[in-house]
Write a protein that holds these residues in place. Structure first.
Motif: not given
Length: 248
Positions: A76-78, A117-120, A125-127, A150-155
């Motif tokens: 939610x912060x991201x 859910x939206x961020x997931x 999709x970015x991946x 989402x950069x911190x999540x896909x790194x």
């Protein structure tokens, strides 16, 4: 009673420090706001929050029993949404009081679950859609513009997938990126755009784009094209990342 406005530096640790301050000072009418969005007024009391790693860690540790909820807090912060702090603080206060982190009848808990859910979905999709271009320095570069940070999540995904090559993924919307140097991933800030990338590209990249487009066209079966299904699986806003749609 005046509303207490807690101004923080915009970092996740800063937000957690602000939440710690709410509990430490027993503030009953607190409103946490990122400093870049802060606007002073005569009806609020300003509290400037200075990021404290220890205080932030204590809040994060306090949510350890609610792992799924902790994920929602971070994601939610991201999201970068302007009212994210309102929902995060409200939900944390509710969960710590009731020990019920899955009560989606609570507005803020539900809102955070929806954002997560939206961020997931954006993360996946970015991946799937990020495409790299090779530069003359043998560094692979991709420019993205995701709806959320989402950069911190896909790194981790790209570090594992491309462990043998140096790469940069640059978020043009937020003016920062990640750089993998074959050992670790670092967050970087730089001035980067399509023009800079074009000038830095390896000479072979243009030929790769042409070959990929030819392959894409030659393997397509016109009678089986389903445009509606295609758009549902690959929305138009992601086409700019795909070689077969829009080569550099």
């Amino acid at each position: 009673m005046k509303t207490q406005k807690l101004k923080y530096d915009g970092t996740f640790e800063g937000l957690l420090t602000a939440i710690f301050t709410v509990y430490e000072e027993r503030l009953s009418s607190a409103h946490i706001i990122e400093e870049r969005f802060f606007e002073p007024d005569f009806f609020s009391e300003l509290i400037t929050v200075f990021t404290d790693e220890n205080k932030a860690s204590r809040v994060w540790e306090g949510l350890k029993s609610f792992q799924q909820f902790r994920t929602s807090v971070y994601r939610s912060f991201l999201s970068g949404l302007p009212d994210k702090e309102v929902h995060i603080l409200d939900a944390i206060q509710y969960v710590l009081k009731t020990k019920n982190d899955k009560d989606y009848g609570h507005p803020s808990v539900l809102k955070m679950a929806q954002i997560t859910k939206q961020i997931g979905r954006e993360k996946h999709r970015m991946e799937a859609f990020v495409r790299f271009k090779r530069t003359k320095d043998d560094i692979y570069v991709a420019i993205i513009e995701p709806d959320f940070n989402v950069l911190p999540l896909i790194a981790k995904h790209f570090k594992n997938r491309y462990a043998d090559q140096q790469f940069v993924i640059y978020d043009r919307s937020r003016s920062y990126g990640i750089f993998y140097d074959l050992n670790s991933v670092q967050f970087i800030e730089l001035d980067f755009n399509d023009t800079v990338l074009k000038e830095a590209l390896h000479d072979e990249e243009k030929h790769y784009d042409e070959m990929w487009q030819d392959y894409f066209i030659s393997t397509g079966i016109k009678s089986r094209i389903n445009k509606k299904l295609h758009l549902r699986n690959v929305p138009k806003r992601y086409w700019k990342y795909l070689n077969e749609k829009k080569p550099l």
